[in-house]
Write a protein that holds these residues in place. Sequence first.
Motif, PDB file in Angstrom:
ATOM      1  N   ASP A  24     -20.614 -30.893  -3.933  1.00 16.58           N
ATOM      2  CA  ASP A  24     -19.675 -31.973  -3.653  1.00 16.58           C
ATOM      3  C   ASP A  24     -19.214 -32.663  -4.926  1.00 16.58           C
ATOM      4  OD1 ASP A  24     -22.236 -32.837  -4.037  1.00 16.58           O
ATOM      5  OD2 ASP A  24     -22.269 -34.255  -2.375  1.00 16.58           O
ATOM      6  N   TYR A  25     -20.155 -32.906  -5.875  1.00 21.34           N
ATOM      7  CA  TYR A  25     -19.780 -33.544  -7.138  1.00 21.34           C
ATOM      8  C   TYR A  25     -18.882 -32.622  -7.966  1.00 21.34           C
ATOM      9  CZ  TYR A  25     -23.258 -37.122  -6.129  1.00 21.34           C
ATOM     10  OH  TYR A  25     -23.961 -38.140  -5.542  1.00 21.34           O
ATOM     11  N   TRP A  26     -19.179 -31.325  -7.921  1.00 25.21           N
ATOM     12  CA  TRP A  26     -18.360 -30.382  -8.663  1.00 25.21           C
ATOM     13  C   TRP A  26     -16.939 -30.338  -8.096  1.00 25.21           C
ATOM     14  CZ3 TRP A  26     -16.302 -25.306  -7.658  1.00 25.21           C
ATOM     15  CH2 TRP A  26     -15.852 -24.645  -8.808  1.00 25.21           C
ATOM     16  N   GLY A  27     -16.819 -30.449  -6.774  1.00 28.26           N
ATOM     17  CA  GLY A  27     -15.500 -30.497  -6.164  1.00 28.26           C
ATOM     18  C   GLY A  27     -14.694 -31.687  -6.645  1.00 28.26           C
ATOM     19  N   ILE A  28     -15.344 -32.836  -6.773  1.00 31.78           N
ATOM     20  CA  ILE A  28     -14.661 -34.039  -7.267  1.00 31.78           C
ATOM     21  C   ILE A  28     -14.205 -33.839  -8.703  1.00 31.78           C
ATOM     22  CG2 ILE A  28     -14.977 -36.478  -7.825  1.00 31.78           C
ATOM     23  CD1 ILE A  28     -16.932 -36.622  -5.454  1.00 31.78           C
ATOM     24  N   VAL A  29     -15.061 -33.201  -9.513  1.00 31.31           N
ATOM     25  CA  VAL A  29     -14.715 -32.959 -10.915  1.00 31.31           C
ATOM     26  C   VAL A  29     -13.511 -32.037 -11.027  1.00 31.31           C
ATOM     27  CG1 VAL A  29     -15.516 -31.881 -13.052  1.00 31.31           C
ATOM     28  CG2 VAL A  29     -17.026 -33.417 -11.805  1.00 31.31           C
ATOM     29  N   THR A  30     -13.473 -30.975 -10.234  1.00 31.75           N
ATOM     30  CA  THR A  30     -12.333 -30.051 -10.294  1.00 31.75           C
ATOM     31  C   THR A  30     -11.044 -30.745  -9.860  1.00 31.75           C
ATOM     32  OG1 THR A  30     -12.830 -29.232  -8.057  1.00 31.75           O
ATOM     33  CG2 THR A  30     -13.759 -28.011  -9.921  1.00 31.75           C
ATOM     34  N   LEU A  31     -11.148 -31.621  -8.868  1.00 27.61           N
ATOM     35  CA  LEU A  31      -9.983 -32.388  -8.434  1.00 27.61           C
ATOM     36  C   LEU A  31      -9.488 -33.280  -9.575  1.00 27.61           C
ATOM     37  CD1 LEU A  31      -7.994 -33.451  -6.298  1.00 27.61           C
ATOM     38  CD2 LEU A  31      -9.772 -35.029  -5.549  1.00 27.61           C
ATOM     39  N   ALA A  32     -10.431 -33.944 -10.249  1.00 25.37           N
ATOM     40  CA  ALA A  32     -10.070 -34.834 -11.352  1.00 25.37           C
ATOM     41  C   ALA A  32      -9.442 -34.059 -12.509  1.00 25.37           C
ATOM     42  CB  ALA A  32     -11.307 -35.589 -11.830  1.00 25.37           C
ATOM     43  N   LEU A  33      -9.996 -32.899 -12.820  1.00 27.35           N
ATOM     44  CA  LEU A  33      -9.450 -32.094 -13.912  1.00 27.35           C
ATOM     45  C   LEU A  33      -8.043 -31.599 -13.591  1.00 27.35           C
ATOM     46  CD1 LEU A  33     -12.587 -29.994 -14.958  1.00 27.35           C
ATOM     47  CD2 LEU A  33     -11.488 -31.822 -16.258  1.00 27.35           C
ATOM     48  N   ALA A  34      -7.838 -31.166 -12.352  1.00 24.85           N
ATOM     49  CA  ALA A  34      -6.507 -30.701 -11.956  1.00 24.85           C
ATOM     50  C   ALA A  34      -5.486 -31.839 -12.029  1.00 24.85           C
ATOM     51  CB  ALA A  34      -6.557 -30.126 -10.543  1.00 24.85           C
ATOM     52  N   GLU A  35      -5.886 -33.028 -11.609  1.00 23.24           N
ATOM     53  CA  GLU A  35      -4.991 -34.179 -11.692  1.00 23.24           C
ATOM     54  C   GLU A  35      -4.715 -34.551 -13.141  1.00 23.24           C
ATOM     55  OE1 GLU A  35      -3.278 -36.571  -9.389  1.00 23.24           O
ATOM     56  OE2 GLU A  35      -3.278 -34.508  -8.694  1.00 23.24           O
ATOM     57  N   THR A  36      -5.727 -34.417 -13.997  1.00 24.19           N
ATOM     58  CA  THR A  36      -5.540 -34.693 -15.426  1.00 24.19           C
ATOM     59  C   THR A  36      -4.511 -33.740 -16.026  1.00 24.19           C
ATOM     60  OG1 THR A  36      -7.809 -35.494 -15.650  1.00 24.19           O
ATOM     61  CG2 THR A  36      -6.677 -34.830 -17.668  1.00 24.19           C
ATOM     62  N   ILE A  37      -4.613 -32.466 -15.655  1.00 21.59           N
ATOM     63  CA  ILE A  37      -3.646 -31.469 -16.139  1.00 21.59           C
ATOM     64  C   ILE A  37      -2.242 -31.827 -15.672  1.00 21.59           C
ATOM     65  CG2 ILE A  37      -2.934 -29.056 -15.946  1.00 21.59           C
ATOM     66  CD1 ILE A  37      -5.934 -28.359 -15.762  1.00 21.59           C
ATOM     67  N   ARG A  38      -2.114 -32.228 -14.409  1.00 19.91           N
ATOM     68  CA  ARG A  38      -0.789 -32.592 -13.881  1.00 19.91           C
ATOM     69  C   ARG A  38      -0.222 -33.800 -14.599  1.00 19.91           C
ATOM     70  NH1 ARG A  38       1.640 -35.938 -10.444  1.00 19.91           N
ATOM     71  NH2 ARG A  38      -0.307 -37.058 -10.025  1.00 19.91           N
ATOM     72  N   ILE A  39      -1.060 -34.783 -14.878  1.00 20.93           N
ATOM     73  CA  ILE A  39      -0.601 -35.995 -15.573  1.00 20.93           C
ATOM     74  C   ILE A  39      -0.154 -35.663 -16.993  1.00 20.93           C
ATOM     75  CG2 ILE A  39      -1.370 -38.210 -16.509  1.00 20.93           C
ATOM     76  CD1 ILE A  39      -3.152 -38.478 -14.011  1.00 20.93           C
ATOM     77  N   VAL A  40      -0.895 -34.794 -17.674  1.00 19.68           N
ATOM     78  CA  VAL A  40      -0.507 -34.374 -19.020  1.00 19.68           C
ATOM     79  C   VAL A  40       0.854 -33.676 -18.982  1.00 19.68           C
ATOM     80  CG1 VAL A  40      -1.063 -32.814 -20.921  1.00 19.68           C
ATOM     81  CG2 VAL A  40      -2.860 -34.210 -19.900  1.00 19.68           C
TER      82      VAL A  40
END
Length: 297
Positions: free
Chosen positions: A85-101
């Motif tokens: 579950d924590y890893w899922g949150i991290v992948t979501l955050a990383l994907a959003e970070t990529i989109r924001i960049v």
Amino acid sequence: MSEFIVHVLIISSIYGVLALSLNLQAGFAGLMNFGQVAFFGCGTYAVALAVKYDLGLIAGFGIAIGSAIAIAYAFASIGKNLQADYWGIVTLALAETIRIVLTNEEWLTGGAQGISGIPSLYPHADQSVQQILVAVTCLALLFISYLSFRWFTTGRYGLGLKIMREEPQLAQSLGYNTLRLKRQCMVISALFAAAAGIIYAKYTSFVSPDQLLSADTFIIWAMVIIGGQGNHLGALVGAFLLQLLFALIPFVKDALGLPTEFVAAIRLAVTGIGLICFILWKKSGIVPEKVGGARLA
């Protein structure tokens, strides 16, 4: 009407590849990747950047492969010490970070306006012929993806993924390197998702950060869950079923006289209701996972 049917077939095939790639991670390896759309973006933006900077199609393929492998490797490595579950949150955050960049680096990616003018896969053909050729290409990619994922999961490698999904400690005791399995699984999935992104960018001739919203990842998750986790055919059924429903929503909107802005809301409602119903009453999905039958030789 025929062009509309071909369009639905193209989009369904592209999402079918994305659903198959996510199913390998979630359905077979038990990896809760909520950043699947980032792999798709590797393909779309690789082609777009190659066109913008006149790098050539081969360079675009290279960028797509390199970025997909790098992001997949990072996802798997970051999650090596995290629970699902924590890893899922991290992948979501990383994907959003990529989109924001991608949204903010206008000098490189065009920012929120995106990149347009991407040439078609078949620029010399007539428009109607182009669409048919793209549909054939999408179906070919879908067929290759289906056969490839079946091949990956019917031998020892697939057995290792399932053991890791059910009992990670047992997998380690049997000699499986679970971190290596996760990295391999993520990289394989990322490459197929990036390939789908390449065709999508060529088909729409436009790329923007709005195509990489986290909501799209959850639509792909809905396809896998509704179709049936751990079953390749189920992933395809879920993808084509949801895309068919999405395609019919504008007709329902016109029949009921609803405003255009209701279309997006209805699509989200259909996805959410479908997820809730299947999670509560049919967790195995439309096409349940087949138990046993792994080929060990």
